[in-house]
Design a protein around this motif. Structure first.
Motif, PDB file in Angstrom:
ATOM      1  N   ARG A  60      18.181 -21.706  57.183  1.00  0.00           N
ATOM      2  CA  ARG A  60      19.288 -21.695  58.149  1.00  0.00           C
ATOM      3  C   ARG A  60      20.341 -22.737  57.769  1.00  0.00           C
ATOM      4  NH1 ARG A  60      14.972 -22.012  61.870  1.00  0.00           N
ATOM      5  NH2 ARG A  60      15.794 -24.012  62.577  1.00  0.00           N
ATOM      6  N   ASN A  61      19.895 -23.899  57.316  1.00  0.00           N
ATOM      7  CA  ASN A  61      20.850 -24.931  56.892  1.00  0.00           C
ATOM      8  C   ASN A  61      21.661 -24.472  55.695  1.00  0.00           C
ATOM      9  OD1 ASN A  61      20.191 -26.718  58.894  1.00  0.00           O
ATOM     10  ND2 ASN A  61      18.624 -27.739  57.691  1.00  0.00           N
ATOM     11  N   ARG A  62      21.041 -23.777  54.785  1.00  0.00           N
ATOM     12  CA  ARG A  62      21.766 -23.213  53.642  1.00  0.00           C
ATOM     13  C   ARG A  62      22.825 -22.226  54.130  1.00  0.00           C
ATOM     14  NH1 ARG A  62      21.690 -18.508  50.973  1.00  0.00           N
ATOM     15  NH2 ARG A  62      22.501 -18.545  48.862  1.00  0.00           N
ATOM     16  N   GLY A  63      22.446 -21.389  55.093  1.00  0.00           N
ATOM     17  CA  GLY A  63      23.397 -20.439  55.664  1.00  0.00           C
ATOM     18  C   GLY A  63      24.582 -21.145  56.301  1.00  0.00           C
ATOM     19  N   ARG A  64      24.315 -22.210  57.043  1.00  0.00           N
ATOM     20  CA  ARG A  64      25.395 -22.983  57.677  1.00  0.00           C
ATOM     21  C   ARG A  64      26.298 -23.627  56.624  1.00  0.00           C
ATOM     22  NH1 ARG A  64      22.260 -23.882  62.147  1.00  0.00           N
ATOM     23  NH2 ARG A  64      20.894 -25.305  61.037  1.00  0.00           N
ATOM     24  N   ILE A  66      26.873 -22.575  53.618  1.00  0.00           N
ATOM     25  CA  ILE A  66      27.673 -21.531  52.972  1.00  0.00           C
ATOM     26  C   ILE A  66      28.850 -21.136  53.862  1.00  0.00           C
ATOM     27  CG2 ILE A  66      27.607 -19.086  52.356  1.00  0.00           C
ATOM     28  CD1 ILE A  66      24.861 -19.605  51.140  1.00  0.00           C
ATOM     29  N   LEU A  67      28.586 -20.966  55.152  1.00  0.00           N
ATOM     30  CA  LEU A  67      29.676 -20.627  56.077  1.00  0.00           C
ATOM     31  C   LEU A  67      30.711 -21.740  56.133  1.00  0.00           C
ATOM     32  CD1 LEU A  67      27.736 -19.030  59.055  1.00  0.00           C
ATOM     33  CD2 LEU A  67      29.454 -17.907  57.636  1.00  0.00           C
ATOM     34  N   LYS A  68      30.231 -22.976  56.187  1.00  0.00           N
ATOM     35  CA  LYS A  68      31.137 -24.123  56.265  1.00  0.00           C
ATOM     36  C   LYS A  68      32.038 -24.190  55.028  1.00  0.00           C
ATOM     37  CE  LYS A  68      29.420 -27.807  58.040  1.00  0.00           C
ATOM     38  NZ  LYS A  68      28.660 -29.060  58.244  1.00  0.00           N
ATOM     39  N   GLU A  69      31.480 -23.945  53.863  1.00  0.00           N
ATOM     40  CA  GLU A  69      32.266 -23.971  52.642  1.00  0.00           C
ATOM     41  C   GLU A  69      33.325 -22.873  52.643  1.00  0.00           C
ATOM     42  OE1 GLU A  69      32.552 -26.125  50.436  1.00  0.00           O
ATOM     43  OE2 GLU A  69      33.745 -25.051  48.961  1.00  0.00           O
ATOM     44  N   GLY A  70      32.953 -21.696  53.108  1.00  0.00           N
ATOM     45  CA  GLY A  70      33.924 -20.608  53.193  1.00  0.00           C
ATOM     46  C   GLY A  70      35.084 -20.951  54.112  1.00  0.00           C
ATOM     47  N   PHE A  71      34.774 -21.502  55.284  1.00  0.00           N
ATOM     48  CA  PHE A  71      35.841 -21.861  56.211  1.00  0.00           C
ATOM     49  C   PHE A  71      36.640 -23.053  55.718  1.00  0.00           C
ATOM     50  CE2 PHE A  71      33.953 -19.079  59.365  1.00  0.00           C
ATOM     51  CZ  PHE A  71      35.088 -18.565  59.936  1.00  0.00           C
ATOM     52  N   ARG A  72      35.996 -23.967  55.023  1.00  0.00           N
ATOM     53  CA  ARG A  72      36.727 -25.111  54.486  1.00  0.00           C
ATOM     54  C   ARG A  72      37.834 -24.639  53.549  1.00  0.00           C
ATOM     55  NH1 ARG A  72      36.711 -28.685  50.201  1.00  0.00           N
ATOM     56  NH2 ARG A  72      35.260 -27.390  49.034  1.00  0.00           N
ATOM     57  N   VAL A  84      36.615 -19.983  66.715  1.00  0.00           N
ATOM     58  CA  VAL A  84      35.807 -18.992  66.005  1.00  0.00           C
ATOM     59  C   VAL A  84      34.383 -19.520  65.877  1.00  0.00           C
ATOM     60  CG1 VAL A  84      35.532 -17.706  63.864  1.00  0.00           C
ATOM     61  CG2 VAL A  84      37.820 -18.275  64.657  1.00  0.00           C
ATOM     62  N   VAL A  85      33.415 -18.687  66.192  1.00  0.00           N
ATOM     63  CA  VAL A  85      32.016 -18.996  65.896  1.00  0.00           C
ATOM     64  C   VAL A  85      31.559 -17.981  64.865  1.00  0.00           C
ATOM     65  CG1 VAL A  85      29.667 -19.087  66.777  1.00  0.00           C
ATOM     66  CG2 VAL A  85      31.533 -20.010  68.143  1.00  0.00           C
ATOM     67  N   ALA A  86      31.064 -18.483  63.747  1.00  0.00           N
ATOM     68  CA  ALA A  86      30.647 -17.618  62.643  1.00  0.00           C
ATOM     69  C   ALA A  86      29.140 -17.653  62.499  1.00  0.00           C
ATOM     70  CB  ALA A  86      31.297 -18.087  61.344  1.00  0.00           C
ATOM     71  N   SER A  87      28.584 -16.515  62.200  1.00  0.00           N
ATOM     72  CA  SER A  87      27.154 -16.453  61.892  1.00  0.00           C
ATOM     73  C   SER A  87      26.959 -15.464  60.757  1.00  0.00           C
ATOM     74  CB  SER A  87      26.348 -16.052  63.123  1.00  0.00           C
ATOM     75  OG  SER A  87      26.724 -14.783  63.557  1.00  0.00           O
ATOM     76  N   LEU A  88      25.814 -15.564  60.126  1.00  0.00           N
ATOM     77  CA  LEU A  88      25.519 -14.679  59.007  1.00  0.00           C
ATOM     78  C   LEU A  88      24.703 -13.486  59.479  1.00  0.00           C
ATOM     79  CD1 LEU A  88      24.541 -17.239  56.245  1.00  0.00           C
ATOM     80  CD2 LEU A  88      26.568 -15.789  56.289  1.00  0.00           C
ATOM     81  N   ARG A  89      24.962 -12.343  58.889  1.00  0.00           N
ATOM     82  CA  ARG A  89      24.123 -11.175  59.128  1.00  0.00           C
ATOM     83  C   ARG A  89      22.949 -11.261  58.160  1.00  0.00           C
ATOM     84  NH1 ARG A  89      27.762  -5.999  59.507  1.00  0.00           N
ATOM     85  NH2 ARG A  89      25.874  -5.255  60.505  1.00  0.00           N
ATOM     86  N   SER A  90      22.036 -10.335  58.259  1.00  0.00           N
ATOM     87  CA  SER A  90      20.823 -10.427  57.443  1.00  0.00           C
ATOM     88  C   SER A  90      21.141 -10.451  55.945  1.00  0.00           C
ATOM     89  CB  SER A  90      19.876  -9.282  57.773  1.00  0.00           C
ATOM     90  OG  SER A  90      20.510  -8.050  57.533  1.00  0.00           O
ATOM     91  N   GLY A  96      25.283 -15.197  48.004  1.00  0.00           N
ATOM     92  CA  GLY A  96      25.796 -16.459  47.501  1.00  0.00           C
ATOM     93  C   GLY A  96      27.038 -16.903  48.263  1.00  0.00           C
ATOM     94  N   ALA A  97      27.438 -18.141  48.025  1.00  0.00           N
ATOM     95  CA  ALA A  97      28.585 -18.708  48.726  1.00  0.00           C
ATOM     96  C   ALA A  97      29.881 -17.957  48.409  1.00  0.00           C
ATOM     97  CB  ALA A  97      28.734 -20.186  48.369  1.00  0.00           C
TER      98      ALA A  97
END
Length: 134
Positions: A60-64, A66-72, A84-90, A96-97
């Motif tokens: 889950r931390n890896r997922g967070r 990756i999302l943080k890097e994309g938004f950055r 905006v609240v972002a979450s990952l789908r399956s 990858g990022a």
């Protein structure tokens, strides 16, 4: 160009997440899911939610991250005034990022959440239209 992601551009309070989850609009990409609403404070802020059903804490931390890097990388070109609240789908949990970044960019652009001078999704920011440092 430096891509900053200061603490002031993140959703931090529980009630902010609650407001977005309860009253926000939903948008799905291939790898990401976005909930968003017009910001009560007029500033664009982003939060990340990766639920426990997606795996152990390190996954889950890896997922967070990756999302943080994309938004950055996308924040300088996002329109003002959205939460905006972002979450990952399956599929996003194993992606990858770079893939998540492109899906985020495509999903935000499809809803018109990017400013007009956005040079387009480019992980390396080598495009001719990128912003210059002040």
């Amino acid at each position: 160009m430096k891509f900053l992601f200061p603490r002031s551009s993140r959703l931090r309070r529980g009630w902010e997440y609650d407001l977005v989850f309860r009253t926000g609009n939903r948008l799905k990409g291939q790898l990401v899911r976005l909930l968003f609403l017009e910001a009560p404070d007029g500033r664009t802020r982003v939060g990340f939610a990766v639920g426990k059903r997606w795996g152990k804490s390190h996954e889950r931390n890896r997922g967070r991250r990756i999302l943080k890097e994309g938004f950055r990388r996308l924040m300088p070109w996002m329109k003002e005034g959205m939460w905006v609240v972002a979450s990952l789908r399956s599929g996003g949990m194993t992606a990858g990022a770079v893939e998540v970044y492109y899906d985020l960019a495509r999903t935000l652009a499809s809803r018109g959440m990017m400013v007009g001078e956005w040079p387009g999704s480019d992980w390396d920011c080598t495009g001719a239209g990128r912003k210059e440092e002040p």
